[in-house]
Motif scaffolding. Structure first.
Motif, PDB file in Angstrom:
ATOM      1  N   SER A   1     -26.480   6.944 -23.903  1.00 35.07           N
ATOM      2  CA  SER A   1     -25.082   6.652 -23.418  1.00 35.07           C
ATOM      3  C   SER A   1     -24.927   7.022 -21.836  1.00 35.07           C
ATOM      4  N   MET A   2     -25.818   7.814 -21.438  1.00 34.58           N
ATOM      5  CA  MET A   2     -26.065   8.204 -19.957  1.00 34.58           C
ATOM      6  C   MET A   2     -26.441   7.021 -19.302  1.00 34.58           C
ATOM      7  N   LEU A   3     -27.400   6.257 -20.081  1.00 39.55           N
ATOM      8  CA  LEU A   3     -28.249   5.230 -19.350  1.00 39.55           C
ATOM      9  C   LEU A   3     -27.475   4.038 -19.259  1.00 39.55           C
ATOM     10  N   VAL A  31     -24.193   3.956 -18.869  1.00 39.90           N
ATOM     11  CA  VAL A  31     -23.178   4.101 -17.809  1.00 39.90           C
ATOM     12  C   VAL A  31     -23.862   3.249 -16.436  1.00 39.90           C
ATOM     13  N   ILE A  32     -25.133   3.520 -16.456  1.00 39.98           N
ATOM     14  CA  ILE A  32     -25.775   2.894 -15.177  1.00 39.98           C
ATOM     15  C   ILE A  32     -25.708   1.484 -14.808  1.00 39.98           C
ATOM     16  N   HIS A  47     -28.984  10.235 -28.364  1.00 45.61           N
ATOM     17  CA  HIS A  47     -27.739   9.551 -28.144  1.00 45.61           C
ATOM     18  C   HIS A  47     -26.928   9.733 -26.859  1.00 45.61           C
ATOM     19  N   GLY A  48     -26.969  10.822 -26.591  1.00 45.40           N
ATOM     20  CA  GLY A  48     -26.385  11.092 -25.185  1.00 45.40           C
ATOM     21  C   GLY A  48     -27.250  10.684 -24.080  1.00 45.40           C
ATOM     22  N   ARG A  49     -28.468  10.584 -24.151  1.00 45.39           N
ATOM     23  CA  ARG A  49     -29.291  10.169 -22.860  1.00 45.39           C
ATOM     24  C   ARG A  49     -29.221   8.590 -23.139  1.00 45.39           C
TER      25      ARG A  49
END
Length: 85
Positions: free
Chosen positions: A80-82, A84-85, A76-78
């Motif tokens: 969410s980071m994706l 944002v891009i 889920h962290g990965r």
């Protein structure tokens, strides 16, 4: 004869395995689960927070479920980071 051998390939096999404390949790990437440690001893505690589980999600869970929670958290962290891009 060929049909019989192919049918026996799908027959259930009797397993006789014995679990001891040494082979219950194999070492994976230098980490071996410790049931008595916080989150089964998984690495990742931060210095100012330490053992952070205020709602007690991992108190009575088996090691496999704690690992599944950790994998879901990283996934889920990965995502969410994706996002944002």
């Amino acid at each position: 004869l060929g049909f019989v051998t192919s049918v026996t390939a799908f027959a259930p096999q009797a397993f006789t395995t014995s679990k001891t404390s040494l082979d219950a949790y194999p070492t994976v990437n230098g980490w071996t689960a410790d049931e008595n440690a916080f989150c089964a001893g998984l690495p990742g505690a931060l210095a100012p927070l330490g053992d952070f589980d205020p709602l007690g999600f991992t108190e009575d869970l088996p090691v496999q479920e704690i690992k599944r929670f950790r994998e879901a958290e990283v996934t889920h962290g990965r995502v969410s980071m994706l996002a944002v891009i």
